[in-house]
Design an enzyme around this catalytic site. Structure first.
Site, short mmCIF file in Angstrom:
data_model
loop_
_atom_site.label_atom_id
_atom_site.label_comp_id
_atom_site.label_asym_id
_atom_site.label_seq_id
_atom_site.Cartn_x
_atom_site.Cartn_y
_atom_site.Cartn_z
CG ASN A 153 -0.29 -0.36 2.49
OD1 ASN A 153 0.33 -1.43 2.62
ND2 ASN A 153 -0.38 0.51 3.47
CB CYS A 328 -3.30 2.72 9.67
SG CYS A 328 -4.11 2.09 8.22
#
Ligand SMILES: *Cc1c(COP(=O)(O)O)cnc(C)c1O
Length: 383
Positions: A153, A328
């Site tokens: 990612n 995150c």
């Protein structure tokens, strides 16, 4: 969306495709039935769920029965890893994963360590790729599963999934992949790639948030050997109890149908946008691309810029959505575990930007970002 806002953070989440929203809307008010009910309201919803499952399975070449709906990739990963490890029938104590995995995998593995499992976290080279020989040497008789992400990612680096799964199977172990950044963007055929377990999510492919899927290969894994984490009405073959999120599922199905038809066209356009900004920014003296340039998803550019503080830049340019680490951990200013695993120094990590392009972006978005980066670098020079 406000035109002055430039969204280039598509690996964190994507905007909803308008056609996905249109497909979902009837299932909030008109066709609101519970798919577990046997009356016509329920039957309508059940039909919609079945159609969605069919569209999702077509995209990955599985059967609909091999899919379990979850709230997203994080939950799918938790069910797969904990469910297999903690099942009373499991006697294997060892799991292999990679240092550059998403926190959903790493934190689940860390938890399993606290209850007695042994985890090997494979390193990666400068390109972000694992060493296949090292993987082979790490597999043991008691290795329960090897879990390696398809596309990273942060860097977009693509692991050689086909070779990995062959190697893992030859060693007699199961292969699981977090394909959250791959599904809907590149072909992710579970048969061609011999995948046992795969996790993915709708909101990374223009679908809604809060819905994802767990694929479990019916030929290689007995679903009964996955301990459910959630108990209740026995929905989804007992693996994930709870009333189905029908609008979310319908949206997920639509997003998969669209991706199946339009993936190729989008890939060409996005690749050209990415290469343009990459070539432009590489003109900055001392800049370099993080991770493999060849084994990389077409939408991602993770670039290290000299004398640049990505956090300062992001803080100043609130109308431009780009990312430094993964979303995150962005609340904390710490260098990304992925870039650290690639061998970057702390300064290089903090000077790196992740630009992730989506199908809604155009040349203009990228030009504006280039201008702002150049402005920032010029101010830094004057200081
Ligand atoms: C976004 C992401 C996840 C988490 O997905 P959710 O659906 O938000 O739980 C897991 N792995 C990767 C690679 C991701 O990009």
């Amino acid at each position: 969306m406000d035109n002055s806002i430039i969204y280039l953070d598509n690996n964190a989440t994507t905007p909803l495709d308008k056609r996905v929203l249109d497909a979902m809307l009837p299932y909030f008010i008109d066709d609101f039935g519970n798919p577990s009910s046997t009356h016509n309201f329920g039957k309508n919803s059940r039909k919609a769920v079945d159609t969605a499952k069919k569209n999702i399975s077509t995209l990955i070449n599985s059967t609909p029965q091999e899919l379990t709906f979850t709230s997203g990739a994080t939950e799918s990963i938790n069910i797969a890893l904990k469910g297999l490890a903690l099942h009373p029938s499991n006697e294997k104590q060892h799991i292999i994963t990679v240092k550059t995995e998403h926190k959903a995998v790493l934190d689940t593995c860390k938890y399993l360590e606290t209850v007695g499992f042994e985890i090997d976290y494979l390193p990666v080279n400068k390109e972000g790729l694992i060493d296949l020989r090292q993987l082979e040497e790490t597999i043991r008789k008691d290795t329960l599963i090897v879990c390696i992400m398809w596309v990273n990612n942060e860097t977009g680096v693509i692991q050689p999934i086909n070779e990995i799964s062959e190697l893992v199977h030859n060693a007699g172990t199961l292969f699981m992949t977090d394909a959250t950044q791959a599904v809907g963007k590149i072909p992710t055929d579970i048969i061609e790639n011999n995948i046992d377990v795969m996790c993915f999510s709708a909101h990374k492919m223009y679908g809604p948030k809060g819905i994802g899927a767990l694929f479990v290969n019916s030929e290689s894994v007995n679903k009964k050997h996955i301990l459910p984490l959630q108990h209740g009405g026995g929905h989804e073959n007992g693996l994930r109890s709870g009333t189905l999120n029908v609008p979310g599922i319908v949206g997920f199905g639509k997003a998969c149908e669209i991706a199946f038809n339009e993936m190729k066209t989008n890939a060409t356009t996005i690749l050209s946008l990415r290469n343009n900004i990459e070539n432009n920014l590489l003109n900055i003296k001392g800049s370099f691309v993080n991770g493999s340039k060849n084994q990389r998803l077409y939408n991602t550019l993770n670039i290290c810029l000299p004398n640049f503080d990505a956090n300062v830049f992001i803080g100043k340019n609130k109308n431009i959505a780009v990312s430094n680490g993964s979303a995150c951990t962005a609340a904390l200013v710490e260098s990304s575990h992925v870039l650290t695993a690639l061998g970057l120094s702390e300064d290089e990590s903090l000077g790196s930007l992740r630009i992730s392009i989506g199908k809604m972006n155009n040349e203009n978005d990228l030009q504006l970002l280039i201008n702002e980066i150049n402005n920032e670098l010029n101010t830094e020079m004057v200081k």
